[in-house]
Design a protein around this motif. Structure first.
Motif, PDB file in Angstrom:
ATOM      1  N   PHE A  56       1.468   0.716  10.336  1.00 50.69           N
ATOM      2  CA  PHE A  56       0.266   0.963   9.546  1.00 50.69           C
ATOM      3  C   PHE A  56      -0.491  -0.348   9.384  1.00 50.69           C
ATOM      4  CE2 PHE A  56       3.579  -0.106   6.550  1.00 50.69           C
ATOM      5  CZ  PHE A  56       2.960  -0.923   5.621  1.00 50.69           C
ATOM      6  N   ASP A  57      -1.758  -0.223   9.022  1.00 52.04           N
ATOM      7  CA  ASP A  57      -2.649  -1.367   8.876  1.00 52.04           C
ATOM      8  C   ASP A  57      -2.578  -1.864   7.434  1.00 52.04           C
ATOM      9  OD1 ASP A  57      -4.628  -3.254   9.090  1.00 52.04           O
ATOM     10  OD2 ASP A  57      -6.264  -1.834   9.482  1.00 52.04           O
ATOM     11  N   ARG A  58      -1.720  -2.850   7.201  1.00 55.00           N
ATOM     12  CA  ARG A  58      -1.478  -3.321   5.837  1.00 55.00           C
ATOM     13  C   ARG A  58      -2.764  -3.866   5.214  1.00 55.00           C
ATOM     14  NH1 ARG A  58       3.217  -4.222   3.431  1.00 55.00           N
ATOM     15  NH2 ARG A  58       4.309  -4.081   5.436  1.00 55.00           N
ATOM     16  N   ASP A  59      -3.133  -3.283   4.071  1.00 54.36           N
ATOM     17  CA  ASP A  59      -4.340  -3.663   3.332  1.00 54.36           C
ATOM     18  C   ASP A  59      -5.620  -3.486   4.144  1.00 54.36           C
ATOM     19  OD1 ASP A  59      -2.999  -4.336   0.977  1.00 54.36           O
ATOM     20  OD2 ASP A  59      -2.561  -6.351   1.720  1.00 54.36           O
ATOM     21  N   GLY A  60      -5.549  -2.816   5.304  1.00 54.45           N
ATOM     22  CA  GLY A  60      -6.729  -2.642   6.137  1.00 54.45           C
ATOM     23  C   GLY A  60      -7.196  -3.915   6.811  1.00 54.45           C
ATOM     24  N   MET A  61      -6.289  -4.889   6.945  1.00 54.04           N
ATOM     25  CA  MET A  61      -6.685  -6.186   7.482  1.00 54.04           C
ATOM     26  C   MET A  61      -7.126  -6.102   8.939  1.00 54.04           C
ATOM     27  SD  MET A  61      -3.829  -8.687   5.718  1.00 54.04           S
ATOM     28  CE  MET A  61      -4.521 -10.129   6.520  1.00 54.04           C
ATOM     29  N   PHE A  62      -6.457  -5.254   9.735  1.00 50.48           N
ATOM     30  CA  PHE A  62      -6.849  -5.081  11.134  1.00 50.48           C
ATOM     31  C   PHE A  62      -8.269  -4.521  11.209  1.00 50.48           C
ATOM     32  CE2 PHE A  62      -5.665  -2.603  15.269  1.00 50.48           C
ATOM     33  CZ  PHE A  62      -6.358  -3.530  16.038  1.00 50.48           C
ATOM     34  N   ALA A  63      -8.550  -3.485  10.425  1.00 53.48           N
ATOM     35  CA  ALA A  63      -9.891  -2.907  10.412  1.00 53.48           C
ATOM     36  C   ALA A  63     -10.926  -3.900   9.902  1.00 53.48           C
ATOM     37  CB  ALA A  63      -9.907  -1.645   9.554  1.00 53.48           C
ATOM     38  N   ALA A  64     -10.546  -4.672   8.877  1.00 49.52           N
ATOM     39  CA  ALA A  64     -11.485  -5.627   8.296  1.00 49.52           C
ATOM     40  C   ALA A  64     -11.844  -6.757   9.260  1.00 49.52           C
ATOM     41  CB  ALA A  64     -10.909  -6.207   7.009  1.00 49.52           C
TER      42      ALA A  64
ATOM     43  N   ALA B 152     -18.088  13.137 -11.488  1.00 53.67           N
ATOM     44  CA  ALA B 152     -18.303  11.739 -11.849  1.00 53.67           C
ATOM     45  C   ALA B 152     -17.100  10.870 -11.547  1.00 53.67           C
ATOM     46  CB  ALA B 152     -18.644  11.632 -13.337  1.00 53.67           C
ATOM     47  N   GLU B 153     -15.925  11.502 -11.288  1.00 51.97           N
ATOM     48  CA  GLU B 153     -14.697  10.754 -11.063  1.00 51.97           C
ATOM     49  C   GLU B 153     -14.016  11.224  -9.786  1.00 51.97           C
ATOM     50  OE1 GLU B 153     -12.352   9.917 -15.000  1.00 51.97           O
ATOM     51  OE2 GLU B 153     -13.128  11.975 -15.053  1.00 51.97           O
ATOM     52  N   VAL B 154     -13.406  10.283  -9.071  1.00 49.20           N
ATOM     53  CA  VAL B 154     -12.571  10.585  -7.920  1.00 49.20           C
ATOM     54  C   VAL B 154     -11.218   9.925  -8.153  1.00 49.20           C
ATOM     55  CG1 VAL B 154     -12.274  10.400  -5.414  1.00 49.20           C
ATOM     56  CG2 VAL B 154     -14.575  10.705  -6.381  1.00 49.20           C
ATOM     57  N   LEU B 155     -10.200  10.746  -8.288  1.00 52.31           N
ATOM     58  CA  LEU B 155      -8.843  10.272  -8.543  1.00 52.31           C
ATOM     59  C   LEU B 155      -8.074  10.307  -7.233  1.00 52.31           C
ATOM     60  CD1 LEU B 155      -8.174  12.335 -11.802  1.00 52.31           C
ATOM     61  CD2 LEU B 155      -9.481  10.213 -11.516  1.00 52.31           C
ATOM     62  N   ILE B 156      -7.495   9.181  -6.830  1.00 52.81           N
ATOM     63  CA  ILE B 156      -6.978   9.043  -5.466  1.00 52.81           C
ATOM     64  C   ILE B 156      -5.462   8.916  -5.468  1.00 52.81           C
ATOM     65  CG2 ILE B 156      -7.141   7.717  -3.321  1.00 52.81           C
ATOM     66  CD1 ILE B 156      -9.888   6.807  -4.182  1.00 52.81           C
ATOM     67  N   CYS B 157      -4.830   9.646  -4.546  1.00 53.93           N
ATOM     68  CA  CYS B 157      -3.392   9.562  -4.341  1.00 53.93           C
ATOM     69  C   CYS B 157      -3.123   9.518  -2.844  1.00 53.93           C
ATOM     70  CB  CYS B 157      -2.679  10.757  -4.984  1.00 53.93           C
ATOM     71  SG  CYS B 157      -3.243  12.365  -4.402  1.00 53.93           S
ATOM     72  N   GLY B 158      -1.844   9.343  -2.484  1.00 56.37           N
ATOM     73  CA  GLY B 158      -1.487   9.238  -1.074  1.00 56.37           C
ATOM     74  C   GLY B 158      -1.434   7.795  -0.613  1.00 56.37           C
ATOM     75  N   GLY B 159      -0.902   7.604   0.588  1.00 54.62           N
ATOM     76  CA  GLY B 159      -0.694   6.254   1.107  1.00 54.62           C
ATOM     77  C   GLY B 159      -1.953   5.437   1.246  1.00 54.62           C
ATOM     78  N   GLY B 160      -3.099   6.101   1.460  1.00 56.53           N
ATOM     79  CA  GLY B 160      -4.350   5.368   1.636  1.00 56.53           C
ATOM     80  C   GLY B 160      -4.792   4.597   0.420  1.00 56.53           C
ATOM     81  N   VAL B 161      -4.209   4.904  -0.746  1.00 54.38           N
ATOM     82  CA  VAL B 161      -4.571   4.175  -1.959  1.00 54.38           C
ATOM     83  C   VAL B 161      -4.175   2.702  -1.849  1.00 54.38           C
ATOM     84  CG1 VAL B 161      -2.439   4.533  -3.270  1.00 54.38           C
ATOM     85  CG2 VAL B 161      -4.620   4.432  -4.477  1.00 54.38           C
ATOM     86  N   HIS B 162      -3.242   2.386  -0.931  1.00 57.20           N
ATOM     87  CA  HIS B 162      -2.796   1.004  -0.744  1.00 57.20           C
ATOM     88  C   HIS B 162      -3.613   0.257   0.314  1.00 57.20           C
ATOM     89  CE1 HIS B 162       0.567   2.051  -3.260  1.00 57.20           C
ATOM     90  NE2 HIS B 162       0.906   3.031  -2.448  1.00 57.20           N
ATOM     91  N   ASN B 163      -4.539   0.950   0.973  1.00 52.54           N
ATOM     92  CA  ASN B 163      -5.396   0.311   1.980  1.00 52.54           C
ATOM     93  C   ASN B 163      -6.644  -0.189   1.261  1.00 52.54           C
ATOM     94  OD1 ASN B 163      -7.356  -0.185   4.016  1.00 52.54           O
ATOM     95  ND2 ASN B 163      -6.315   1.202   5.421  1.00 52.54           N
ATOM     96  N   SER B 164      -6.638  -1.473   0.916  1.00 52.36           N
ATOM     97  CA  SER B 164      -7.717  -2.004   0.088  1.00 52.36           C
ATOM     98  C   SER B 164      -9.069  -1.951   0.804  1.00 52.36           C
ATOM     99  CB  SER B 164      -7.401  -3.435  -0.351  1.00 52.36           C
ATOM    100  OG  SER B 164      -7.141  -4.264   0.763  1.00 52.36           O
ATOM    101  N   ALA B 165      -9.084  -2.111   2.134  1.00 54.36           N
ATOM    102  CA  ALA B 165     -10.350  -2.036   2.864  1.00 54.36           C
ATOM    103  C   ALA B 165     -10.921  -0.624   2.803  1.00 54.36           C
ATOM    104  CB  ALA B 165     -10.136  -2.465   4.317  1.00 54.36           C
TER     105      ALA B 165
END
Length: 384
Positions: free
Chosen positions: A210-218, A292-305
């Motif tokens: 997986f792309d840790r913190d979205g660094m590859f994409a960033a 007005a709110e989006v509550l996020i779950c799942g593994g993507g919550v750890h992808n900061s990018a």
């Protein structure tokens, strides 16, 4: 059935097949209380086989199919027994295990709709000494539904707030949204890819799952031509109810949309992140304009990018992890399958027809009884 003091254990491996999530859940207070969790790794070779099958890159004969079903079931049983041992919970204290299995194909459309999850529940029951409820999706499909998503009912129980419109966004291999209306209405559907394509491209070009913190994409820039081609896929324009999976959004699908070899791999990764963010944002804008709110779950919550980009596209809506509401974003799905097992044993529906499109509420899942011998012996002999 009175199960006020019973514990349930939920098991799931999602579209990304990155691990098996296990949650031990207590329903004594009516709503689920998660007591313990465990993330169980897949053997790398087995994970590669499952992903190749899910993406249509490999085929199985019947003998190999049967062996794989048992092999996956043993891994699910191992996840359950590790959680029980780590939490000091005897098997006889658990009323049932709700096991989703590993999805290898999900085809809810066409003349003969079906969905296929492997992970032999009889193997889990035998090795754990606990009744197992499994095969949760096919009853909904038989009733004309999509068989997915199944989490919106639990989202509504845990996160609905009267008079307020909210969206619960699950960023797994596939993204899905639950729209919790201010009037109490609940809708939901799969929006398209979330982490699945990002993980697969990262594994191919970085050798990392997986792309840790979205660094590859960033490190790259989205390619506008490729992005436009991907967003033109018919799935995004389909009205709900709808659901999808890796059998549609996979690397071979990606390769049909442009000359990838001419692009820097980091730019492709950045394009895939933009695809996930844009398709989610478009779905929320169209189907939950007053939320007005989006509550996020799942593994993507750890992808900061990915989270940053979603924040930009969804502004001025407030984004936050479900953790802010006391719900672990990594184990909400496992909790849901513990809840679905309880629903089955109570004879209560587990689907929401307004979400899946089924002809009506259905009791989901089949029960696989544990052996009557000493369950502690089953744990000692079954764990590997």
């Amino acid at each position: 059935m009175n199960d006020a003091t019973a514990l349930y254990l939920g098991l799931i491996s999602g579209t990304s097949a990155d691990s098996i999530d296990a949650a031990l859940v207590d329903f004594a207070r009516g709503t689920p209380q998660v007591l313990a969790t465990h993330t169980h790794p897949w053997p790398p070779v087995l994970r590669e086989r499952m992903l190749a099958l899910a993406q249509g890159e490999a085929a199985l004969d019947l003998d190999a199919f049967g062996r794989l079903d048992v092999e996956i079931g043993r891994c699910f049983a191992d996840a359950a027994t590790h959680l029980l041992e780590q939490s000091g919970t005897p098997a006889h204290a658990v009323r049932a295990i709700g096991s989703h299995g590993q999805t290898l194909r999900h085809r809810p459309g066409g003349d003969h709709p079906f969905t296929l999850q492997l992970g032999d529940p009889t193997t889990i029951a035998e090795r754990c000494g606990i009744d197992v409820v499994a095969d949760f999706r096919r009853a909904d499909i038989a009733a004309g539904g999509q068989g997915a998503p199944l989490l919106p009912a639990l989202h509504a129980m845990l996160l609905a707030r009267p008079g307020h419109a909210r969206v619960v966004l699950n960023l797994g291999g596939i993204a899905n949204i639950t729209v919790l209306g201010a009037d109490g209405g609940v809708r939901g559907f799969d929006t398209g890819p979330a982490n699945g394509l990002l993980d697969a491209w990262c594994l191919r070009h970085r050798g990392e799952p997986f792309d840790r913190d979205g660094m590859f994409a960033a490190s790259g820039r989205p390619d506008p031509n490729l992005l436009d081609a991907l967003l033109a896929d018919d799935y995004f324009a389909l009205p709900p109810p709808k659901s999808t999976g890796r059998e549609h959004f996979h690397l071979n699908w990606l390769a049909t949309h442009g000359p990838l070899a001419a692009l820097d791999p980091a730019d492709v990764q950045a394009t895939l992140l933009e695809l996930s963010a844009r398709s989610v944002a478009a779905a929320i804008a169209q189907h939950a304009p007053d939320a007005a709110e989006v509550l996020i779950c799942g593994g993507g919550v750890h992808n900061s990018a990915l989270m940053r980009r979603l924040g930009e596209l969804l502004a001025p809506r407030a984004l936050c992890s479900t953790a802010r509401h006391g719900i672990d974003p990594d184990f909400l799905e496992a909790t849901a399958f513990a809840w679905l097992a309880r629903q089955r044993l109570l004879g209560l529906p587990g689907n929401l027809p307004a979400v899946t499109g089924a002809r009506g509420p259905r009791v989901l899942g089949a029960i696989y009884s544990a052996p009557t011998t000493d369950p502690s012996e089953r744990i000692r002999s079954g764990a590997s």
